[in-house]
Design a protein around this motif. Structure first.
Motif, PDB file in Angstrom:
ATOM      1  N   GLY A 134      22.735  68.909  76.548  1.00  0.00           N
ATOM      2  CA  GLY A 134      23.257  70.168  77.059  1.00  0.00           C
ATOM      3  C   GLY A 134      24.741  70.105  77.345  1.00  0.00           C
ATOM      4  N   LEU A 135      25.188  69.004  77.938  1.00  0.00           N
ATOM      5  CA  LEU A 135      26.613  68.849  78.267  1.00  0.00           C
ATOM      6  C   LEU A 135      27.485  68.798  77.014  1.00  0.00           C
ATOM      7  CD1 LEU A 135      26.410  66.250  81.189  1.00  0.00           C
ATOM      8  CD2 LEU A 135      27.114  68.650  81.358  1.00  0.00           C
ATOM      9  N   LEU A 136      26.996  68.125  75.978  1.00  0.00           N
ATOM     10  CA  LEU A 136      27.756  68.000  74.739  1.00  0.00           C
ATOM     11  C   LEU A 136      27.577  69.203  73.821  1.00  0.00           C
ATOM     12  CD1 LEU A 136      27.143  64.236  73.828  1.00  0.00           C
ATOM     13  CD2 LEU A 136      29.151  65.264  74.915  1.00  0.00           C
ATOM     14  N   ASN A 137      26.672  70.107  74.198  1.00  0.00           N
ATOM     15  CA  ASN A 137      26.379  71.291  73.390  1.00  0.00           C
ATOM     16  C   ASN A 137      25.991  70.900  71.964  1.00  0.00           C
ATOM     17  OD1 ASN A 137      26.061  74.073  73.004  1.00  0.00           O
ATOM     18  ND2 ASN A 137      28.152  74.329  72.265  1.00  0.00           N
ATOM     19  N   THR A 138      25.041  69.995  71.867  1.00  0.00           N
ATOM     20  CA  THR A 138      24.547  69.615  70.545  1.00  0.00           C
ATOM     21  C   THR A 138      23.717  70.748  69.962  1.00  0.00           C
ATOM     22  OG1 THR A 138      22.475  68.649  71.361  1.00  0.00           O
ATOM     23  CG2 THR A 138      24.417  67.203  71.284  1.00  0.00           C
ATOM     24  N   ASP A 139      23.549  70.748  68.665  1.00  0.00           N
ATOM     25  CA  ASP A 139      22.747  71.769  68.009  1.00  0.00           C
ATOM     26  C   ASP A 139      21.314  71.726  68.537  1.00  0.00           C
ATOM     27  OD1 ASP A 139      22.420  73.876  66.309  1.00  0.00           O
ATOM     28  OD2 ASP A 139      22.333  72.687  64.474  1.00  0.00           O
ATOM     29  N   TYR A 140      20.826  72.828  69.034  1.00  0.00           N
ATOM     30  CA  TYR A 140      19.516  72.987  69.681  1.00  0.00           C
ATOM     31  C   TYR A 140      19.460  72.377  71.077  1.00  0.00           C
ATOM     32  CZ  TYR A 140      17.381  75.117  65.588  1.00  0.00           C
ATOM     33  OH  TYR A 140      17.061  75.971  64.568  1.00  0.00           O
ATOM     34  N   GLY A 141      20.411  71.542  71.442  1.00  0.00           N
ATOM     35  CA  GLY A 141      20.610  71.099  72.810  1.00  0.00           C
ATOM     36  C   GLY A 141      19.374  70.642  73.559  1.00  0.00           C
ATOM     37  N   ILE A 142      19.239  71.147  74.791  1.00  0.00           N
ATOM     38  CA  ILE A 142      18.142  70.736  75.668  1.00  0.00           C
ATOM     39  C   ILE A 142      16.794  71.061  75.038  1.00  0.00           C
ATOM     40  CG2 ILE A 142      17.047  71.163  77.905  1.00  0.00           C
ATOM     41  CD1 ILE A 142      19.851  71.705  79.038  1.00  0.00           C
ATOM     42  N   ILE A 143      16.668  72.257  74.489  1.00  0.00           N
ATOM     43  CA  ILE A 143      15.397  72.667  73.876  1.00  0.00           C
ATOM     44  C   ILE A 143      15.035  71.736  72.723  1.00  0.00           C
ATOM     45  CG2 ILE A 143      14.291  74.484  72.511  1.00  0.00           C
ATOM     46  CD1 ILE A 143      15.715  76.523  74.239  1.00  0.00           C
ATOM     47  N   GLY A 144      16.044  71.320  71.968  1.00  0.00           N
ATOM     48  CA  GLY A 144      15.800  70.424  70.847  1.00  0.00           C
ATOM     49  C   GLY A 144      15.245  69.082  71.283  1.00  0.00           C
ATOM     50  N   VAL A 145      15.818  68.510  72.320  1.00  0.00           N
ATOM     51  CA  VAL A 145      15.329  67.228  72.827  1.00  0.00           C
ATOM     52  C   VAL A 145      13.910  67.370  73.365  1.00  0.00           C
ATOM     53  CG1 VAL A 145      15.670  65.428  74.571  1.00  0.00           C
ATOM     54  CG2 VAL A 145      17.644  66.369  73.354  1.00  0.00           C
ATOM     55  N   LEU A 146      13.662  68.439  74.095  1.00  0.00           N
ATOM     56  CA  LEU A 146      12.313  68.649  74.645  1.00  0.00           C
ATOM     57  C   LEU A 146      11.286  68.869  73.536  1.00  0.00           C
ATOM     58  CD1 LEU A 146      13.110  70.948  77.715  1.00  0.00           C
ATOM     59  CD2 LEU A 146      12.733  68.470  77.680  1.00  0.00           C
ATOM     60  N   ALA A 147      11.696  69.556  72.473  1.00  0.00           N
ATOM     61  CA  ALA A 147      10.782  69.763  71.339  1.00  0.00           C
ATOM     62  C   ALA A 147      10.407  68.430  70.700  1.00  0.00           C
ATOM     63  CB  ALA A 147      11.424  70.688  70.311  1.00  0.00           C
ATOM     64  N   LEU A 148      11.371  67.531  70.607  1.00  0.00           N
ATOM     65  CA  LEU A 148      11.081  66.216  70.030  1.00  0.00           C
ATOM     66  C   LEU A 148      10.237  65.374  70.986  1.00  0.00           C
ATOM     67  CD1 LEU A 148      11.352  64.504  67.604  1.00  0.00           C
ATOM     68  CD2 LEU A 148      13.651  63.857  68.286  1.00  0.00           C
ATOM     69  N   TYR A 149      10.466  65.517  72.286  1.00  0.00           N
ATOM     70  CA  TYR A 149       9.592  64.853  73.260  1.00  0.00           C
ATOM     71  C   TYR A 149       8.140  65.290  73.055  1.00  0.00           C
ATOM     72  CZ  TYR A 149      13.421  63.130  76.259  1.00  0.00           C
ATOM     73  OH  TYR A 149      14.503  62.459  76.769  1.00  0.00           O
ATOM     74  N   ALA A 150       7.936  66.588  72.809  1.00  0.00           N
ATOM     75  CA  ALA A 150       6.575  67.090  72.588  1.00  0.00           C
ATOM     76  C   ALA A 150       5.945  66.426  71.377  1.00  0.00           C
ATOM     77  CB  ALA A 150       6.600  68.611  72.409  1.00  0.00           C
ATOM     78  N   CYS A 151       6.757  66.171  70.350  1.00  0.00           N
ATOM     79  CA  CYS A 151       6.243  65.497  69.151  1.00  0.00           C
ATOM     80  C   CYS A 151       5.939  64.028  69.417  1.00  0.00           C
ATOM     81  CB  CYS A 151       7.241  65.627  68.010  1.00  0.00           C
ATOM     82  SG  CYS A 151       7.436  67.313  67.381  1.00  0.00           S
ATOM     83  N   PHE A 152       6.679  63.418  70.334  1.00  0.00           N
ATOM     84  CA  PHE A 152       6.443  62.015  70.675  1.00  0.00           C
ATOM     85  C   PHE A 152       5.231  61.837  71.588  1.00  0.00           C
ATOM     86  CE2 PHE A 152      11.158  61.085  69.970  1.00  0.00           C
ATOM     87  CZ  PHE A 152      10.925  60.437  68.771  1.00  0.00           C
TER      88      PHE A 152
END
Length: 231
Positions: A134-152
Motif C-alpha cells: 500500500g505504501l509503495l502503491n504497487t499494482d493491485y496493492g493491499i488487495i493484491g497481496v490479500l488475494a494471493l494470501y487467499a490462494c496460499f
C-alpha cells in the motif's frame, strides 16, 4: 488451453487498452475506441486473479520457495521501467510500482511465515507485506497481496471467492456499481470455472520455462515504446 496462456492473453489485452487505447482516447474519444477500451479492460480483469492463482500453484510445486521469491524480485526489478513506460509514458514514475512487486511481497511474506515459529512474528510478517504494498502503491496493492494470501492459505472456494471479488471490484470501477453487477458476476463466473477446471498439475509454456514470467516486462516494453514514439 493452459491457464498460463489465458492469463497472458488477458493481460496483453488489458495493457494494450491502458497503454495505447487510453492515450488515444485522451486525444479524442470515439465510440469505437471507448467500446474497445471497455471490452478489453473487462476481459483483462481476469488476468491478475489468474496470476495470483498460478503463482500460488507455482510456489506449491517449487522445491525452493525462497528462490521462487528471489526470481519474482528479479522480474520486479526488470519490469519497473517497462511498466512506467507503458502505464505512464515515462521511463521513471515513482508514484506506482509494477505487479511483480506485489507478487514478490506476498510470496516473501508467505515464505517467512511458514519458516517463523513465533506466532506474533508470523502475524507481523503477514501484516507488513500488504502495508508495504500500500505504501509503495504497487499494482493491485493491499488487495493484491490479500488475494494471493487467499490462494496460499485458503481452500479452493476461498481462492475462487477472493479472485472473483477482485474481478467484481475491477469491473465496478470501469462501469460504475449499478450497471456493472451482472457483468462483474459473469466475468467472475468465468474465472471460477477456469480455476475449478485446473487439474492440479504443473503446466509448462513451451520453449522456455521463463517465458511466462518474461512476457510481462517484454510486452510492456513494446507497448511503452509504441506509446512514446507513435502516440
Amino acid at each position: 488451453m493452459q491457464l498460463k496462456y489465458i492469463a497472458m492473453v488477458c493481460m496483453l489485452l488489458d495493457h494494450v487498452a491502458d497503454g495505447i487505447i487510453l492515450p488515444l482516447m485522451k486525444a479524442g474519444v470515439t465510440d469505437a475506441l471507448l467500446q474497445y477500451y471497455l471490452c478489453t479492460r473487462t476481459i483483462g480483469r481476469i488476468a491478475f486473479p489468474l496470476y495470483c492463482f498460478l503463482t500460488a500453484q507455482g510456489v506449491r510445486h517449487s522445491h525452493d520457495t525462497k528462490q521462487y521469491a528471489v526470481s519474482l524480485w528479479g522480474f520486479a526489478l526488470l519490469s519497473e521501467i517497462p511498466f512506467d513506460l507503458a502505464a505512464f509514458g515515462y521511463p521513471f514514475w515513482p508514484h506506482s510500482q509494477n505487479v511483480y512487486l506485489t507478487l514478490a511481497l506476498a510470496v516473501t511474506a508467505y515464505w517467512l511465515a511458514i519458516n517463523v515459529k513465533n506466532p506474533f512474528m508470523k502475524g507481523m510478517v503477514l501484516l507488513a507485506s500488504p502495508a508495504v504494498a500500500g505504501l509503495l502503491n504497487t499494482d493491485y496493492g493491499i488487495i493484491g497481496v490479500l488475494a494471493l494470501y487467499a490462494c496460499f492459505f485458503g481452500n479452493p472456494w476461498t481462492q475462487a471467492a477472493a479472485g472473483a471479488g477482485v474481478i467484481f471490484l475491477g469491473v465496478c470501477r470501469l462501469y460504475g456499481v449499478g450497471s456493472a453487477c451482472l457483468l462483474g458476476l459473469a466475468i467472475s463466473g468465468i474465472y471460477i470455472y477456469l480455476i475449478r477446471s485446473y487439474n492440479g498439475k504443473r503446466g509448462k509454456v513451451h520453449g522456455n520455462k521463463y517465458l511466462y514470467y518474461a512476457f510481462y516486462p517484454v510486452h510492456l516494453l513494446v507497448i511503452g515504446l509504441f506509446r512514446i514514439f507513435f502516440i
